[in-house]
Design an enzyme around this catalytic site. Structure first.
Site, short mmCIF file in Angstrom:
data_model
loop_
_atom_site.label_atom_id
_atom_site.label_comp_id
_atom_site.label_asym_id
_atom_site.label_seq_id
_atom_site.Cartn_x
_atom_site.Cartn_y
_atom_site.Cartn_z
N GLY A 1 22.13 5.50 -19.32
CA GLY A 1 21.00 4.84 -19.97
C GLY A 1 21.22 3.34 -20.06
N GLN B 1 20.49 -1.13 -26.47
CA GLN B 1 20.07 -1.17 -25.07
C GLN B 1 18.72 -1.85 -24.93
OE1 GLN B 1 20.29 2.84 -23.59
NE2 GLN B 1 22.52 2.92 -23.78
N ASP C 1 27.41 6.88 -31.45
CA ASP C 1 28.09 7.67 -30.42
C ASP C 1 29.22 8.53 -31.00
OD1 ASP C 1 26.39 6.66 -28.49
OD2 ASP C 1 27.74 5.01 -27.97
N LYS D 1 19.55 11.29 -26.59
CA LYS D 1 20.75 10.79 -25.90
C LYS D 1 20.95 11.63 -24.62
CE LYS D 1 21.83 7.46 -28.67
NZ LYS D 1 21.74 6.07 -28.18
N ARG E 1 21.41 15.93 -28.83
CA ARG E 1 22.73 16.14 -29.43
C ARG E 1 22.67 16.89 -30.74
NH1 ARG E 1 25.76 10.49 -27.64
NH2 ARG E 1 26.26 11.25 -25.55
N ARG F 1 30.00 13.29 -24.47
CA ARG F 1 30.52 13.23 -25.85
C ARG F 1 30.57 14.63 -26.48
NH1 ARG F 1 31.71 7.98 -26.02
NH2 ARG F 1 30.08 6.55 -25.33
C1 S3P Z 1 24.77 1.48 -26.02
C2 S3P Z 1 23.96 1.58 -27.11
C3 S3P Z 1 23.65 2.86 -27.75
C4 S3P Z 1 24.69 3.90 -27.42
C5 S3P Z 1 25.00 3.97 -25.97
C6 S3P Z 1 25.49 2.64 -25.45
C7 S3P Z 1 24.94 0.16 -25.40
O1 S3P Z 1 22.40 3.32 -27.29
O2 S3P Z 1 24.29 5.17 -27.88
O3 S3P Z 1 25.99 4.95 -25.71
O4 S3P Z 1 25.87 -0.01 -24.58
O5 S3P Z 1 24.17 -0.74 -25.72
P1 S3P Z 1 21.03 2.78 -27.97
O6 S3P Z 1 21.14 1.34 -28.01
O7 S3P Z 1 19.90 3.21 -27.11
O8 S3P Z 1 21.02 3.45 -29.31
#
Ligand code: S3P
Length: 438
Positions: free
Chosen positions: A102, A176, A326, A352, A356, A398
């Site tokens: 993602g 993200q 996470d 996710k 989860r 995970r």
């Molecule tokens: C991440 C942000 C999180 C996390 C993912 C990695 C990142 O996701 O769960 O494993 O590297 O910015 P979200 O920002 O969508 O919550």
């Protein structure tokens, strides 16, 4: 992704030292920024996980030259990236494959929003189920055009040479999404602002500053000024606290345990796991490395020592969730060993790598745990000892590792199906327990 079954035997205690793989979140960001910087960057300790390889594969598809060397003694990778400068990507000949990642598809989309050609990005079955409107809406407001499959990948992004800056209020706390908008904002004509609902991990902000961009924060608002060029850097990725969390929890769970985690990232937006473990009763010492050792890349790291001291009942409230998002699967596993854990405001867990909440309740339940599923969280109570048995990771790295940590406290062995999913973030995970049991 992920194949194969692994049998986990119960353990009386864990003792020893662990050096976790390079931080996945930080590695993605260093690779993406190095690719759009001017000059050749070197990244040491780049994660060996499949997700970070997906970022490199996509960057190569966009014409970025990358050299990889494996460092056998330390386990991590050294990556050399020849930066192509802002808007320097080439139109890819094929569809890009972000695999299970993602972070790759969302953050790369922010950069592609500024490239005036069409790029299609897809991923595995899990990624193709994940919500993308959260990035499509802001990136289209800035001037990109993005086609999707009803808000899910594959995405086809047609970028624009003239992106407008944006004042953005994300609906969900997501690093993200924040990062996708900031990376597009780096190319916009003016200042882009993201107003966060709750603070999320700030690796993008730190990495942007490291590569020479102007990023400021005032309260919950993060601003980036577009147009500044980035300069190549020589960087070290700290160990991943989200991977270390599995051994931290094992040590907190089992009587007589003590585990020393070395070279681990201590960014305060990621150390929520330390706070929750302390609240649950673990004894934890944190020793940051001196600045002379950690360098000036802006990501602190050091050593964490975790000792078992009993387990208490604890709540994780909505405002705690982004800091442990996470780690919630392995915290659920912890509460099968003793005490109890109740989590609310964590509906994001349902979108996710798997749902989860339901997969955790199902999997831990099969091993004998007392788990109550809720729309936005769960409650786990150690009312009885796990019996072990068969459980499926549902292609979620995970979950594969969280079930393994729960299994250490069972009365019999546990078979984890699809355990190979762990390779997404921690390929070495299933070979660590033997050294800690010894
Ligand atoms: C991440 C942000 C999180 C996390 C993912 C990695 C990142 O996701 O769960 O494993 O590297 O910015 P979200 O920002 O969508 O919550």
């Amino acid at each position: 992704m992920g194949t194969g079954a692994v049998i986990v035997q119960p353990a009386a205690r864990v003792r020893g030292r662990v050096r976790p793989p390079g931080d996945k979140s930080i590695a993605h960001r260093y690779a993406l920024l190095a690719a759009i910087a001017d000059g050749r960057s070197t990244i040491h300790g780049y994660s060996t996980g499949a997700d970070c390889a997906s970022t490199l594969r996509c960057l190569r598809g966009l014409g970025v030259e990358i050299r990889e060397t494996r460092l056998h003694e330390e386990g991590g990778l050294v990556i050399e990236i020849a930066g192509r400068g802002l808007r320097g990507f080439q139109a890819p000949p094929d569809v890009l494959d972000a695999g299970n990642s993602g972070s790759t598809i969302r953050m790369l989309s922010g950069i592609l929003a500024a490239h005036p050609f069409r790029t299609s990005i897809t991923g595995d079955d899990s990624l193709r189920r994940r919500p993308m409107r959260r990035i499509i809406v802001p990136l289209e407001r800035m001037g990109a055009r993005i086609l999707s499959d009803g808000g899910r990948p594959p995405l086809t992004i047609e970028g624009s040479l003239r992106l407008a800056p944006l004042d953005f209020h994300p609906e969900v706390p997501s690093a993200q999404v924040k990062s996708a908008v900031l990376l597009a904002g780096l190319h916009a004509d003016g200042v882009t602002r993201v107003h966060e609902v709750l603070p999320t991990r700030d690796h993008t902000e730190r990495a942007l500053r490291t590569f020479g961009s102007e990023v400021t924060q005032s309260g919950a608002t993060i601003s980036v000024r577009g147009g500044a060029r980035l300069s190549a850097r020589d960087l070290v990725v700290p160990g991943d606290i989200s991977s270390a969390a599995f051994w931290m929890v094992a040590a907190a769970a089992l009587n007589g345990s003590e585990v020393v985690i070395e070279g681990v990232g201590l960014n305060p937006t990621r150390t929520g796991i330390v706070d929750v473990l302390r609240r649950m009763g673990a004894r934890i010492d944190v020793a940051p490395a001196p600045r002379a050792v950690s360098g000036d890349a802006g990501e602190p790291f050091g050593t964490i020592v975790v000792r078992h001291e009993g387990l208490l009942e604890t709540q994780v409230a909505p405002e705690d969730v982004p800091g442990v998002i996470d780690e919630l699967p392995v915290l659920a596993a912890l509460a099968t060993h003793g005490g109890a854990l109740s989590v609310s405001g964590a509906g994001e867990l349902r979108v996710k790598e798997s749902d989860r909440i339901s997969a955790l309740a199902d999997g831990l339940g099969r091993l004998g745990a007392d788990v109550q599923e809720r729309p936005d969280g769960f409650a786990v109570r150690a009312s009885r000892r796990l019996h072990g048995g068969d459980v499926n990771a549902h292609g979620d790295h995970r979950l594969a590792m969280a079930f393994a940590i729960a299994a250490l406290g069972a009365s019999g062995p546990t078979t984890i199906h699809d355990a190979g999913a762990a390779a997404v973030s921690y390929p070495e995970f299933f070979s660590v327990p033997e050294s800690l049991r010894a």
